[in-house]
Write an enzyme that holds these catalytic residues in place. Structure first.
Site, PDB file in Angstrom:
ATOM      1  N   PHE A   7      29.990  18.460  75.547  1.00 48.00           N
ATOM      2  CA  PHE A   7      29.727  19.487  74.317  1.00 48.00           C
ATOM      3  C   PHE A   7      31.046  19.753  73.686  1.00 48.00           C
ATOM      4  O   PHE A   7      32.154  19.957  73.954  1.00 48.00           O
ATOM      5  CB  PHE A   7      29.553  20.876  75.116  1.00 48.00           C
ATOM      6  CG  PHE A   7      28.412  20.934  76.258  1.00 48.00           C
ATOM      7  CD1 PHE A   7      27.143  21.107  75.746  1.00 48.00           C
ATOM      8  CD2 PHE A   7      28.259  20.414  77.446  1.00 48.00           C
ATOM      9  CE1 PHE A   7      25.894  20.853  76.507  1.00 48.00           C
ATOM     10  CE2 PHE A   7      27.409  20.485  78.459  1.00 48.00           C
ATOM     11  CZ  PHE A   7      26.087  20.570  77.893  1.00 48.00           C
ATOM     12  N   ASP A   8      30.767  20.175  72.420  1.00 49.27           N
ATOM     13  CA  ASP A   8      31.863  20.746  71.557  1.00 49.27           C
ATOM     14  C   ASP A   8      31.675  22.200  72.015  1.00 49.27           C
ATOM     15  O   ASP A   8      30.701  22.610  72.586  1.00 49.27           O
ATOM     16  CB  ASP A   8      31.361  20.430  70.187  1.00 49.27           C
ATOM     17  CG  ASP A   8      32.062  21.387  68.891  1.00 49.27           C
ATOM     18  OD1 ASP A   8      33.408  21.531  69.464  1.00 49.27           O
ATOM     19  OD2 ASP A   8      31.725  21.867  67.964  1.00 49.27           O
ATOM     20  N   GLY A   9      32.590  22.929  71.386  1.00 50.89           N
ATOM     21  CA  GLY A   9      32.580  24.354  71.886  1.00 50.89           C
ATOM     22  C   GLY A   9      31.846  25.255  70.868  1.00 50.89           C
ATOM     23  O   GLY A   9      30.869  25.966  70.866  1.00 50.89           O
TER      24      GLY A   9
END
Length: 305
Positions: A164-166
């Site tokens: 995941f990106d944040g």
């Protein structure tokens, strides 16, 4: 007794996200719906290739091997705008690849997002922008599967690996908008002054919590699912992220704070079965090495326009 989807990880996937149907989609776009249906019926016995979402779905379903039939943790549902008459080709491909997918919905062109809540869906994957946006508006985590080469569609192992990106993915887009509108210095100052204030939950926060609940069932042995945070943040802005996850009570197995460096080599080394990000600058590169999907944020889309 009715089959309960409530306590499971429920993933709805369009047929074009699961299988490579790009040729078929071109028929639809260029020649219309009737010709598309005719084409599908003519090709009913022709095998389908794996699509970008296949690797994720295949490994997610393997989690159920650790549980009895009544305690299965993952449910995958085909949710497609095809009609039932053209579904046989998809069903045949599911059987060929031995995917344990028992439930499906075929809407004959109607908006599929109408049925996401009915199926208790936690994640919706589609190759169509409008389908994804409609799902988001219905409060469901959704992402647009990006085209990819066949050589990255085969699983590297049985463990599910999700990256995941944040900001604007696990967390809200608030901080990312500050960066876009006011620059890096303002972003860093904002994160420094708010480092003890948890970030608001983003569209994929609930999915991460659901995954963590499955991981908690494997406390004394290796979990069949592993997660990674791969973000452009760096010190000291990473502090707020770590504190936020602690407040949520969820674990991220691996975390990479890259300070704006390119992400694709880290994702390749992690062996992601899927990578969720909201920015094309990262996805254009990641899609060459791992299956990737775009998280569309309406507010950010409008800002970029």
């Amino acid at each position: 007794m009715a089959y309960n989807l409530k306590d499971k990880l429920v993933v709805a996937v369009s047929s074009r996200a699961l299988f490579d149907l790009e040729d078929e989609n071109r028929v639809f776009e260029e020649r219309g719906l009737d010709e598309y249906y005719r084409y599908q019926l003519e090709k009913e016995n022709e095998p389908l290739k794996k699509g970008t979402g296949f690797r994720l779905i295949e490994n997610l379903l393997k989690i159920n091997d650790y549980f009895s039939e009544s305690e299965k943790q993952v449910e995958v549902i085909i949710l497609s705008k095809n009609n039932a008459g053209t579904s046989l080709r998809i069903s045949s491909a599911i059987d060929t690849y031995k995917l344990d997918i028992q439930r499906s919905g075929w809407t004959s062109g109607r908006n599929t997002s109408t049925y996401l809540k009915a199926f208790e869906v936690d994640l919706f994957l589609s190759a169509d922008d409008n389908d994804v946006l409609n799902a988001i508006e219905n409060g469901v985590a959704a992402a647009k599967i990006l085209p990819s080469e066949q050589d990255i569609h085969t699983s590297l192992g049985n463990q599910v690996r999700i990256a995941f990106d944040g900001d604007a993915v696990l967390f809200s887009e608030e901080s990312e908008l500050i960066y876009k509108e006011k620059g890096l210095e303002a972003f860093l100052e904002h994160e420094k002054s708010n480092r003890d204030n948890p970030l608001e939950k983003g569209p994929f926060a609930k999915l991460l919590v659901t995954i963590a609940n499955i991981q908690n069932k494997f406390k004394d042995k290796e979990s069949p699912i592993r997660t990674a945070l791969v973000t452009a943040r760096s010190a000291p802005a990473h502090e707020r992220v770590i504190k936020t996850l602690n407040v949520w009570g969820v674990r991220i197995d691996e975390a990479f704070f890259l300070g704006g460096s390119e992400k694709q080599e880290v994702l390749k080394a992690f062996g992601a079965d899927i990578f969720f990000d909201d920015q094309d600058v990262h996805l254009n590169l990641s899609a060459d090495v791992v299956p990737s999907a775009k998280v569309i944020q309406k507010s950010i889309t409008e800002f970029e326009k």
